[in-house]
Scaffold this active site. Structure first.
Site, PDB file in Angstrom:
ATOM      1  N   ARG A 110       0.888  -1.192   0.000  1.00  0.00           N
ATOM      2  CA  ARG A 110       0.000   0.000   0.000  1.00  0.00           C
ATOM      3  C   ARG A 110       0.907   1.217   0.000  1.00  0.00           C
ATOM      4  O   ARG A 110       1.715   1.398   0.916  1.00  0.00           O
ATOM      5  CB  ARG A 110      -0.897   0.009   1.231  1.00  0.00           C
ATOM      6  CG  ARG A 110      -1.511   1.372   1.486  1.00  0.00           C
ATOM      7  CD  ARG A 110      -2.583   1.380   2.538  1.00  0.00           C
ATOM      8  NE  ARG A 110      -3.792   0.765   2.024  1.00  0.00           N
ATOM      9  CZ  ARG A 110      -4.989   0.871   2.598  1.00  0.00           C
ATOM     10  NH1 ARG A 110      -5.122   1.546   3.715  1.00  0.00           N
ATOM     11  NH2 ARG A 110      -6.038   0.289   2.075  1.00  0.00           N
ATOM     12  N   HIS A 118      -7.502   0.934  -6.126  1.00  0.00           N
ATOM     13  CA  HIS A 118      -7.619   0.043  -4.958  1.00  0.00           C
ATOM     14  C   HIS A 118      -8.294  -1.244  -5.454  1.00  0.00           C
ATOM     15  O   HIS A 118      -9.478  -1.475  -5.190  1.00  0.00           O
ATOM     16  CB  HIS A 118      -8.450   0.745  -3.882  1.00  0.00           C
ATOM     17  CG  HIS A 118      -8.372   0.133  -2.524  1.00  0.00           C
ATOM     18  ND1 HIS A 118      -7.589  -0.969  -2.228  1.00  0.00           N
ATOM     19  CD2 HIS A 118      -9.008   0.462  -1.356  1.00  0.00           C
ATOM     20  CE1 HIS A 118      -7.736  -1.267  -0.947  1.00  0.00           C
ATOM     21  NE2 HIS A 118      -8.590  -0.428  -0.400  1.00  0.00           N
ATOM     22  N   GLN A 126     -10.226  -3.864  -3.150  1.00  0.00           N
ATOM     23  CA  GLN A 126     -11.483  -3.347  -2.614  1.00  0.00           C
ATOM     24  C   GLN A 126     -12.622  -3.555  -3.614  1.00  0.00           C
ATOM     25  O   GLN A 126     -13.694  -4.064  -3.261  1.00  0.00           O
ATOM     26  CB  GLN A 126     -11.319  -1.841  -2.315  1.00  0.00           C
ATOM     27  CG  GLN A 126     -12.566  -1.192  -1.773  1.00  0.00           C
ATOM     28  CD  GLN A 126     -12.883  -1.625  -0.353  1.00  0.00           C
ATOM     29  OE1 GLN A 126     -12.026  -1.579   0.511  1.00  0.00           O
ATOM     30  NE2 GLN A 126     -14.115  -2.060  -0.112  1.00  0.00           N
ATOM     31  N   ASP A 148     -17.376   7.156  -0.838  1.00  0.00           N
ATOM     32  CA  ASP A 148     -16.079   7.043  -0.175  1.00  0.00           C
ATOM     33  C   ASP A 148     -15.774   8.426   0.411  1.00  0.00           C
ATOM     34  O   ASP A 148     -16.436   9.419   0.056  1.00  0.00           O
ATOM     35  CB  ASP A 148     -15.014   6.640  -1.224  1.00  0.00           C
ATOM     36  CG  ASP A 148     -13.622   6.475  -0.627  1.00  0.00           C
ATOM     37  OD1 ASP A 148     -13.513   6.313   0.614  1.00  0.00           O
ATOM     38  OD2 ASP A 148     -12.636   6.506  -1.393  1.00  0.00           O
ATOM     39  N   CYS A 158     -16.419   1.826   1.126  1.00  0.00           N
ATOM     40  CA  CYS A 158     -15.238   0.981   1.357  1.00  0.00           C
ATOM     41  C   CYS A 158     -14.732   1.079   2.788  1.00  0.00           C
ATOM     42  O   CYS A 158     -14.000   0.199   3.222  1.00  0.00           O
ATOM     43  CB  CYS A 158     -14.146   1.346   0.361  1.00  0.00           C
ATOM     44  SG  CYS A 158     -13.686   3.086   0.441  1.00  0.00           S
ATOM     45  N   ARG A 211     -13.244  -8.440   2.018  1.00  0.00           N
ATOM     46  CA  ARG A 211     -11.841  -8.140   1.712  1.00  0.00           C
ATOM     47  C   ARG A 211     -10.986  -9.366   2.022  1.00  0.00           C
ATOM     48  O   ARG A 211     -10.066  -9.706   1.275  1.00  0.00           O
ATOM     49  CB  ARG A 211     -11.352  -6.937   2.538  1.00  0.00           C
ATOM     50  CG  ARG A 211     -11.976  -5.605   2.144  1.00  0.00           C
ATOM     51  CD  ARG A 211     -11.502  -5.142   0.774  1.00  0.00           C
ATOM     52  NE  ARG A 211     -10.058  -5.052   0.708  1.00  0.00           N
ATOM     53  CZ  ARG A 211      -9.312  -4.066   1.216  1.00  0.00           C
ATOM     54  NH1 ARG A 211      -9.895  -3.034   1.798  1.00  0.00           N
ATOM     55  NH2 ARG A 211      -7.977  -4.072   1.108  1.00  0.00           N
TER      56      ARG A 211
HETATM   57  N1  NVA Z   1     -10.076   6.809  -1.204  1.00  0.00           N
HETATM   58  C1  NVA Z   1      -9.688   6.360   0.115  1.00  0.00           C
HETATM   59  C2  NVA Z   1      -9.901   4.886   0.237  1.00  0.00           C
HETATM   60  C3  NVA Z   1      -9.566   4.312   1.587  1.00  0.00           C
HETATM   61  C4  NVA Z   1      -9.780   2.841   1.663  1.00  0.00           C
HETATM   62  C5  NVA Z   1      -8.237   6.710   0.364  1.00  0.00           C
HETATM   63  O1  NVA Z   1      -7.422   6.543  -0.557  1.00  0.00           O
HETATM   64  O2  NVA Z   1      -7.923   7.192   1.453  1.00  0.00           O
HETATM   65  N1   CP Z   2     -11.068  -0.038   2.835  1.00  0.00           N
HETATM   66  C1   CP Z   2      -9.791  -0.054   3.228  1.00  0.00           C
HETATM   67  O1   CP Z   2      -8.878  -0.317   2.437  1.00  0.00           O
HETATM   68  O2   CP Z   2      -9.605   0.180   4.545  1.00  0.00           O
HETATM   69  P1   CP Z   2      -8.205   0.473   5.287  1.00  0.00           P
HETATM   70  O3   CP Z   2      -7.708   1.789   4.752  1.00  0.00           O
HETATM   71  O4   CP Z   2      -8.533   0.511   6.736  1.00  0.00           O
HETATM   72  O5   CP Z   2      -7.256  -0.633   4.930  1.00  0.00           O
END
Ligand code: NVA
Ligand code: CP
Length: 302
Positions: free
Chosen positions: A100, A127, A130, A219, A259, A287
Site C-alpha cells: 500500500r 484500490h 477493494q 467514499d 469501502c 476483503r
Molecule cells: N479513497 C480512500 C480509500 C480508503 C480505503 C483513500 O485513498 O484514502
Molecule cells: N477499505 C480499506 O482499504 O480500509 P483500510 O484503509 O482501513 O485498509
C-alpha cells in the site's frame, strides 16, 4: 515474469470471474488451499490501514503463510535503494509482496522486477482488492443481472478509478455523480468507455446518478494524503452526500456501499450507513475472502 495485481485490468474478464468463483468456494469452505505453506509474505504499508492490514495478515495465515508487516519509513522504498533492487531482494525471502503506497508507478516497478507476485493494497490511483471484493458483495446481495447499475457519489478517486477498471472488463452501468474538478483519471475513464457492454455516465447531478440504481456507493471526500484539502473538497462535494433523500431515488431494493473508513455526517449519514440497505460490513468481511482468492490465483498462475 510472475502474475501480479497492480490494477484490475491486469486480469482478463474470464480471470476476474475465476477469482470470484475461487472466492465463493473458499468463503463457503468448499476448498481451503494452502498455497503459502512454509512461505512468508511482505506486507508493506506507507499509508495507514485497518481493513487491508488485518485482512491480509489473517488471509495469509489462512493460506498457510506468515505475514511480515513493514512500514514505509523503515524501508524507504526508492530512497534507501531503488525499487528494482528492493524487489529483487524481497523476492529472495518471500513468496508474495503486498504493498500500500502513494505512487502507482512504484507498484508497477516492483512487479516488473520481483520474481514473486505483487498485490496492490491501494495507491493514489487504484484500490483493486477493494472493488473486486465489492463486486463479489453485490453478487451476494442482489439477484443476478446482465448489468448492475452502480451509482458512485463523491470524489473521483482511487475507488472510482477501480470501478472504471472493472467496468472495462465486465458489464456495469457505472454512474459517477461528482463535481466538475473532482473527476476520476481521464485515461481510466476512456478504458471504461471502451467496453461496449458497459455504460459510463459522469454527471454533476446527484439525482441523475442515483435514479433507479441498484447500488449507491460512496467514499471519503478527501483520501489519505489529501486530508489538508478536506474542507475544500467538502464544499465542492456536499450535494453528493448519501442520505435518505438520495437513497429514495435509487431502486427500492438498492444496497448502500462504502469501502470504509467513513467520515459519518460528511459523505454519508448515520441513518443510511446504519440502515437496513447498508452492506458496508459485509464489504469489509469480503476483503478477507477476495484477497485469499487473489493470492491463491496469482500463486497458481506464477
Ligand atoms: N479513497 C480512500 C480509500 C480508503 C480505503 C483513500 O485513498 O484514502
Ligand atoms: N477499505 C480499506 O482499504 O480500509 P483500510 O484503509 O482501513 O485498509
Amino acid at each position: 515474469m510472475p502474475r501480479s495485481l497492480c490494477q484490475i485490468t491486469d486480469f482478463t474478464a474470464a480471470e476476474v470471474n475465476q477469482v470470484f468463483d475461487l472466492c465463493r468456494d473458499m468463503k463457503t469452505g468448499k476448498i481451503s488451499p494452502k498455497p503459502l505453506l512454509g512461505k512468508s509474505v511482505a506486507c508493506i504499508f506507507t499509508k495507514e490501514s485497518l481493513r487491508t492490514r488485518i485482512s491480509f495478515e489473517v488471509g495469509i495465515s489462512e493460506l498457510g503463510g506468515s505475514p511480515i508487516y513493514v512500514t514505509g519509513p523503515e524501508i524507504k522504498l526508492g530512497q534507501r535503494e531503488t525499487v528494482a533492487d528492493a524487489a529483487q531482494v524481497l523476492s529472495r525471502y518471500v513468496g508474495l509482496i503486498m504493498i500500500r503506497t502513494f505512487d502507482q508507478s512504484d507498484v508497477v516497478e516492483l512487479a516488473e522486477h520481483a520474481t514473486v507476485p505483487i498485490v496492490n493494497g491501494l495507491t493514489d490511483l487504484v484500490h483493486p482488492c477493494q472493488i473486486l471484493g465489492d463486486y463479489f458483495t453485490i453478487t451476494e446481495h442482489l439477484k443476478p443481472k446482465d448489468r448492475y447499475v452502480v451509482a458512485y457519489l463523491g470524489d473521483g478517486n482511487n475507488i472510482t478509478n477501480s470501478w472504471l477498471n472493472l467496468a472495462s472488463l465486465i458489464p456495469i452501468e457505472f454512474r459517477i455523480g461528482t463535481a466538475e474538478d473532482c473527476h476520476p483519471d481521464p485515461e481510466i475513464v476512456k478504458k471504461g468507455q471502451a467496453n461496449p457492454d458497459s455504460k459510463i455516465v459522469i454527471t454533476a447531478d446527484p439525482d441523475e446518478a442515483a435514479d433507479g440504481a441498484d447500488v449507491l456507493y460512496t467514499d471519503v471526500w478527501a483520501s489519505m494524503g489529501q486530508k489538508g484539502m478536506a474542507e475544500e473538497k467538502a464544499a465542492k462535494l456536499a450535494k453528493f452526500q448519501i442520505n435518505s433523500k438520495i437513497l429514495n431515488r435509487a431502486d427500492k431494493g438498492a444496497i448502500v456501499m462504502h469501502c470504509l473508513p467513513a467520515e459519518r455526517g460528511r459523505e454519508i449519514t448515520d441513518e443510511v450507513i446504519d440502515g437496513p440497505q447498508s452492506v458496508v460490513f459485509d464489504e469489509a468481511e469480503n476483503r478477507l475472502h477476495i484477497q485469499k482468492a487473489i493470492m491463491a490465483f496469482l500463486l497458481e498462475k506464477s
